[in-house]
Design an enzyme around this catalytic site. Structure first.
Site, PDB file in Angstrom:
ATOM      1  N   GLU A 115       6.733  -2.681  -0.025  1.00 35.86           N
ATOM      2  CA  GLU A 115       6.182  -1.553  -0.772  1.00 35.86           C
ATOM      3  C   GLU A 115       6.806  -1.534  -2.167  1.00 35.86           C
ATOM      4  OE1 GLU A 115       3.772   0.898  -0.552  1.00 35.86           O
ATOM      5  OE2 GLU A 115       4.646   1.383  -2.495  1.00 35.86           O
ATOM      6  N   ASP A 158      -4.299  -1.094  -3.373  1.00 34.50           N
ATOM      7  CA  ASP A 158      -4.771  -0.434  -4.603  1.00 34.50           C
ATOM      8  C   ASP A 158      -6.107  -1.050  -5.005  1.00 34.50           C
ATOM      9  OD1 ASP A 158      -2.636   1.267  -4.726  1.00 34.50           O
ATOM     10  OD2 ASP A 158      -1.482   0.025  -6.109  1.00 34.50           O
ATOM     11  N   THR A 204      -3.721   4.984   8.692  1.00 36.21           N
ATOM     12  CA  THR A 204      -2.784   5.162   7.572  1.00 36.21           C
ATOM     13  C   THR A 204      -3.120   6.468   6.853  1.00 36.21           C
ATOM     14  OG1 THR A 204      -4.149   4.120   5.898  1.00 36.21           O
ATOM     15  CG2 THR A 204      -2.790   2.642   7.232  1.00 36.21           C
ATOM     16  N   PHE A 209      -3.984   6.853   3.728  1.00 41.70           N
ATOM     17  CA  PHE A 209      -5.209   6.691   2.923  1.00 41.70           C
ATOM     18  C   PHE A 209      -6.447   6.635   3.800  1.00 41.70           C
ATOM     19  CE2 PHE A 209      -4.631   6.165  -1.652  1.00 41.70           C
ATOM     20  CZ  PHE A 209      -3.263   6.366  -1.725  1.00 41.70           C
ATOM     21  N   GLU A 210      -6.297   6.027   4.946  1.00 41.37           N
ATOM     22  CA  GLU A 210      -7.429   5.931   5.873  1.00 41.37           C
ATOM     23  C   GLU A 210      -7.874   7.342   6.276  1.00 41.37           C
ATOM     24  OE1 GLU A 210      -6.342   3.443   9.124  1.00 41.37           O
ATOM     25  OE2 GLU A 210      -8.416   3.020   9.636  1.00 41.37           O
ATOM     26  N   ASP A 225       7.453  -6.426  -5.203  1.00 45.22           N
ATOM     27  CA  ASP A 225       6.093  -6.956  -5.199  1.00 45.22           C
ATOM     28  C   ASP A 225       5.838  -7.821  -3.961  1.00 45.22           C
ATOM     29  OD1 ASP A 225       3.702  -7.346  -7.203  1.00 45.22           O
ATOM     30  OD2 ASP A 225       4.004  -9.225  -6.109  1.00 45.22           O
ATOM     31  N   ASP A 265     -11.871   1.276   1.603  1.00 48.97           N
ATOM     32  CA  ASP A 265     -13.104   2.039   1.364  1.00 48.97           C
ATOM     33  C   ASP A 265     -13.803   1.513   0.114  1.00 48.97           C
ATOM     34  OD1 ASP A 265     -10.693   3.195   0.085  1.00 48.97           O
ATOM     35  OD2 ASP A 265     -12.181   4.420  -0.952  1.00 48.97           O
TER      36      ASP A 265
HETATM   37  C1  LIG Z   1      -3.558   2.890  -1.952  1.00 48.96           C
HETATM   38  S1  LIG Z   1      -1.930   2.855  -1.315  1.00 48.96           S
HETATM   39  C2  LIG Z   1      -2.175   2.594   0.439  1.00 48.96           C
HETATM   40  C3  LIG Z   1      -0.952   2.830   1.233  1.00 48.96           C
HETATM   41  C4  LIG Z   1      -1.104   2.620   2.752  1.00 48.96           C
HETATM   42  N1  LIG Z   1      -1.401   1.248   3.069  1.00 48.96           N
HETATM   43  C5  LIG Z   1      -2.176   3.531   3.287  1.00 48.96           C
HETATM   44  O1  LIG Z   1      -3.256   3.009   3.660  1.00 48.96           O
HETATM   45  O2  LIG Z   1      -1.949   4.748   3.346  1.00 48.96           O
HETATM   46  C6  LIG Z   1      -1.406   1.237  -1.834  1.00 48.96           C
HETATM   47  C7  LIG Z   1       0.086   1.044  -1.652  1.00 48.96           C
HETATM   48  O3  LIG Z   1       0.409  -0.306  -1.938  1.00 48.96           O
HETATM   49  C8  LIG Z   1       1.539  -0.346  -2.797  1.00 48.96           C
HETATM   50  N2  LIG Z   1       1.388  -1.572  -3.598  1.00 48.96           N
HETATM   51  C9  LIG Z   1       0.444  -1.825  -4.523  1.00 48.96           C
HETATM   52  N3  LIG Z   1       0.575  -3.067  -5.015  1.00 48.96           N
HETATM   53  C10 LIG Z   1       1.637  -3.610  -4.379  1.00 48.96           C
HETATM   54  C11 LIG Z   1       2.280  -4.866  -4.462  1.00 48.96           C
HETATM   55  N4  LIG Z   1       1.857  -5.806  -5.284  1.00 48.96           N
HETATM   56  N5  LIG Z   1       3.345  -5.075  -3.668  1.00 48.96           N
HETATM   57  C12 LIG Z   1       3.803  -4.111  -2.822  1.00 48.96           C
HETATM   58  N6  LIG Z   1       3.218  -2.908  -2.695  1.00 48.96           N
HETATM   59  C13 LIG Z   1       2.148  -2.659  -3.461  1.00 48.96           C
HETATM   60  C14 LIG Z   1       1.467   0.926  -3.606  1.00 48.96           C
HETATM   61  O4  LIG Z   1       2.733   1.316  -4.109  1.00 48.96           O
HETATM   62  C15 LIG Z   1       0.929   1.909  -2.592  1.00 48.96           C
HETATM   63  O5  LIG Z   1       1.951   2.529  -1.846  1.00 48.96           O
END
Ligand SMILES: C[S@@+](CC[C@H](N)C(=O)[O-])C[C@H]1O[C@@H](n2cnc3c(N)ncnc32)[C@H](O)[C@@H]1O
Length: 232
Positions: free
Chosen positions: A68, A117, A191, A193-194, A95, A153
């Site tokens: 994360e 994202d 999750t 977001f789900e 990352d 989504d």
């Molecule tokens: C839209 S959120 C979804 C979180 C979770 N998977 C959910 O469905 O509730 C995307 C998550 O991925 C993390 N994230 C985005 N790009 C990333 C990367 N390159 N490496 C690690 N984490 C990343 C963001 O910080 C964020 O917490």
């Protein structure tokens, strides 16, 4: 700006820190990390830790790695895992692509990429995580028979991943034939977001791919360097 509810995660206590993976670039040996050899699962972008903490608690004989970007969310993941009694988790900050490079070949039997994202604007799409090069790294770390689970989504992202998969022929077997995707499958541990997206009435598109036994070609690392195949 930090959301008020997240401020408590600015400081990581000792127990939470014990579930956070070591930073840096050194290769990760899962047997050393967990002190045992067990089937391994990975969640990329584990957000608020809802999914990984519950999955890990319900699979105590397996080990879980989360990655994360957001450091406060890393602490929150550790907090949730402790709350669920799941000590079989290590959450790495930073990352995802950097973490993938630290993992050994064929170590994972499940990889989850849930609601990454979306970068929805056309000009932003090159920032999306699931490029061909990331898929090649995922093919390298996933054991034959292991599975990649993707959900979003943002349907054009799901279809972009499917299109990218066609550029890595023979590495993955599509479990959702004939279309390659399914909408709104029931999920055991949704999750954050789900849940939000379902409450908003969005349709969620999922992919399920199984790793074949074909060797993964060397990944092209952004910046022009190529990972050399093992033994060369
Ligand atoms: C839209 S959120 C979804 C979180 C979770 N998977 C959910 O469905 O509730 C995307 C998550 O991925 C993390 N994230 C985005 N790009 C990333 C990367 N390159 N490496 C690690 N984490 C990343 C963001 O910080 C964020 O917490």
């Amino acid at each position: 700006m930090v959301a008020p509810g997240m401020r408590i995660y600015r400081v990581r206590n000792e127990r939470q820190a014990s579930l956070v993976g070591p930073p840096g670039h050194a290769p990760i040996d899962p047997a050393v990390l967990f002190g045992r050899s067990a089937p391994l699962r990975l969640e990329i972008g584990c957000g608020h830790g809802e999914f990984i903490s519950q999955m890990a608690a319900s699979h105590p004989a397996e080990d879980f790695i989360g990655v994360e970007h957001d450091p406060l969310r890393v602490t929150k993941n550790a907090h949730k895992c402790l709350k669920e009694g799941a000590s079989n988790v290590r959450v790495f900050g930073g990352d995802a692509v950097d973490l993938l490079r630290r993992l050994p070949d064929a170590c994972m039997h499940r990889v989850y990429v849930l609601f990454p994202d979306p970068w929805p604007k056309p000009g932003q799409r090159r920032r999306r995580l699931m490029t061909r090069s990331t898929l090649l790294e995922l093919a390298r770390i996933t054991a034959p028979g292991g599975r990649l689970i993707f959900g979003s989504d943002t349907h054009n992202y799901t279809f972009q991943v499917l299109a990218n998969l066609t550029t890595t022929p023979g590495l993955w077997r599509d479990c959702y034939k004939p279309n390659g995707f399914r909408f709104d499958i029931p999920t055991r541990f949704p999750t954050v977001f789900e849940r939000y997206k379902k409450e908003e009435g969005c349709t969620i598109a999922y992919l399920l791919q199984e790793r074949t036994a074909a060797p993964a070609p060397p990944a092209i690392i952004p910046g022009g360097r190529h990972r050399r195949p093992p033994g060369t």
